[in-house]
Motif scaffolding. Structure first.
Motif, PDB file in Angstrom:
ATOM      1  N   TYR A  79      76.306  67.878-103.271  1.00 47.79           N
ATOM      2  CA  TYR A  79      76.456  66.863-102.228  1.00 47.79           C
ATOM      3  C   TYR A  79      77.673  66.011-102.534  1.00 47.79           C
ATOM      4  CZ  TYR A  79      75.105  62.588 -99.604  1.00 47.79           C
ATOM      5  OH  TYR A  79      75.064  61.500 -98.782  1.00 47.79           O
ATOM      6  N   VAL A  80      78.585  65.930-101.588  1.00 50.32           N
ATOM      7  CA  VAL A  80      79.737  65.046-101.711  1.00 50.32           C
ATOM      8  C   VAL A  80      79.562  63.951-100.662  1.00 50.32           C
ATOM      9  CG1 VAL A  80      82.254  64.879-101.675  1.00 50.32           C
ATOM     10  CG2 VAL A  80      81.168  67.025-102.370  1.00 50.32           C
ATOM     11  N   PRO A  81      79.108  62.780-101.085  1.00 50.59           N
ATOM     12  CA  PRO A  81      78.799  61.720-100.103  1.00 50.59           C
ATOM     13  C   PRO A  81      80.050  61.122 -99.479  1.00 50.59           C
ATOM     14  CG  PRO A  81      78.455  60.902-102.330  1.00 50.59           C
ATOM     15  CD  PRO A  81      78.828  62.356-102.458  1.00 50.59           C
ATOM     16  N   ARG A 144      84.179  67.688-108.861  1.00 49.31           N
ATOM     17  CA  ARG A 144      83.066  67.323-109.752  1.00 49.31           C
ATOM     18  C   ARG A 144      81.774  67.970-109.263  1.00 49.31           C
ATOM     19  NH1 ARG A 144      82.017  61.436-109.941  1.00 49.31           N
ATOM     20  NH2 ARG A 144      80.501  61.970-108.345  1.00 49.31           N
ATOM     21  N   THR A 145      81.582  67.989-107.957  1.00 49.56           N
ATOM     22  CA  THR A 145      80.385  68.628-107.402  1.00 49.56           C
ATOM     23  C   THR A 145      80.415  70.128-107.667  1.00 49.56           C
ATOM     24  OG1 THR A 145      80.339  66.912-105.724  1.00 49.56           O
ATOM     25  CG2 THR A 145      78.997  68.865-105.309  1.00 49.56           C
ATOM     26  N   LEU A 146      81.593  70.742-107.521  1.00 52.01           N
ATOM     27  CA  LEU A 146      81.689  72.193-107.764  1.00 52.01           C
ATOM     28  C   LEU A 146      81.364  72.549-109.203  1.00 52.01           C
ATOM     29  CD1 LEU A 146      84.881  73.228-105.786  1.00 52.01           C
ATOM     30  CD2 LEU A 146      82.492  73.710-105.223  1.00 52.01           C
ATOM     31  N   MET A 147      81.711  71.663-110.146  1.00 54.92           N
ATOM     32  CA  MET A 147      81.429  71.930-111.561  1.00 54.92           C
ATOM     33  C   MET A 147      79.922  72.086-111.804  1.00 54.92           C
ATOM     34  SD  MET A 147      84.288  72.393-113.046  1.00 54.92           S
ATOM     35  CE  MET A 147      83.849  72.453-114.795  1.00 54.92           C
ATOM     36  N   GLY A 148      79.118  71.564-110.893  1.00 48.52           N
ATOM     37  CA  GLY A 148      77.666  71.754-110.988  1.00 48.52           C
ATOM     38  C   GLY A 148      77.210  73.102-110.424  1.00 48.52           C
ATOM     39  N   ASP A 149      78.179  73.915-109.971  1.00 49.63           N
ATOM     40  CA  ASP A 149      77.935  75.286-109.513  1.00 49.63           C
ATOM     41  C   ASP A 149      76.935  75.408-108.363  1.00 49.63           C
ATOM     42  OD1 ASP A 149      78.555  77.945-109.551  1.00 49.63           O
ATOM     43  OD2 ASP A 149      77.062  78.455-111.079  1.00 49.63           O
TER      44      ASP A 149
END
Ligand SMILES: Nc1ncnc2c1ncn2[C@@H]1O[C@H](COP(=O)(O)OP(=O)(O)O)[C@@H](O)[C@H]1O
Ligand SMILES: [Mg+2]
Length: 231
Positions: A79-81, A144-149
């Motif tokens: 989630y990218v708020p 940063r969100t992508l790093m959470g895969d």
């Protein structure tokens, strides 16, 4: 993969979503469009467990309702708020490190992937994130969100306040995510990139979905655009 049915959401006594229905299939980019206040961000928050909701949210056969936000993230939803919530006093690289979930499975993304995708972040990897421009902070939040895969990323108005050139870039990056098999739920108000990159468009009005179709179908539907999108 994501199926939302008869979703209602509330802020205290205020009833904001009135039976939202839609789905997102694997590898699909779905745009969730609508005017300000139509309920798009609340839909994202309801999926992510951040607002009181009722109805059905099915994610690969599991119910997301009543789960804690961190559990939902662990199940593969990113989630990218709207608020680019970076850690301003940490460096760009430290911000990226905070996105890693530390699970056993190897992530499909590395720091190098992020830096290859956004060379600007590499140049600034040792810079405090808070001094970067709005566009750079937006890229950092996405990375940063992508790093959470995540398998699905929900991104809320990523182009808000960005210069047209950067808006185009954001569109290209979202397509790259799709190329890696990630589904995208893109919340937007403007039609610009949504119409170019989406496989499907949803239009929200007064807390429910009033249109679900391809970008071409939306282009052809002047009445829907006039009633629910044009300002
Ligand atoms: N934290 C909140 N408390 C109370 N009402 C809210 C809150 N956030 C949003 N709302 C209301 O919920 C409705 C939908 O808002 P929102 O989901 O943010 O719309 P959008 O993202 O489409 O602009 C609006 O009427 C808004 O005023
Ligand atoms: Mg919003």
């Amino acid at each position: 993969m994501l199926k939302v049915q008869d979703l209602h959401a509330y802020y205290g006594k205020s009833h904001v979503l009135h039976g939202v229905n839609f789905d997102v299939q694997p590898g699909e980019i779905v745009a969730l469009l609508g005017r300000n206040g139509s309920g798009r961000s609340t839909t994202a928050k309801a999926i992510m467990g951040l607002v009181h909701a009722e109805g059905t949210i099915d994610w690969n056969g599991q119910s997301l309702l009543k789960r804690k936000a961190y559990e939902i993230a662990k199940l593969g939803l990113g989630y990218v708020p709207e608020s680019r919530d970076i850690f301003p006093r940490l460096t760009v690289h430290q911000n990226l490190m905070l996105g890693e979930k530390g699970g056993k499975k190897a992530s499909r993304w590395t720091y190098d992937d992020m830096y290859a995708m956004f060379p600007r972040l590499q140049e600034r990897q040792n810079t405090e994130a808070g001094v970067m421009s709005g566009g750079e902070q937006q890229m950092l939040t996405l990375c940063r969100t992508l790093m959470g895969d995540p398998d699905l990323i929900i991104i809320d108005e990523p182009t808000e306040g960005l210069a047209p050139k950067i808006v185009e870039l954001v569109g290209e990056y979202l397509k790259k995510l799709k190329d890696r098999g990630i589904s995208v739920l893109l919340i937007e108000q403007k039609l610009t990139i949504a119409m170019h990159i989406s496989d499907r468009t949803l239009v929200m009005g007064h807390g429910s979905i009033v249109f679900d179709g391809t970008p071409d179908q939306l282009r052809a539907d002047a009445a829907t655009r006039k009633e629910w999108l044009e300002v």
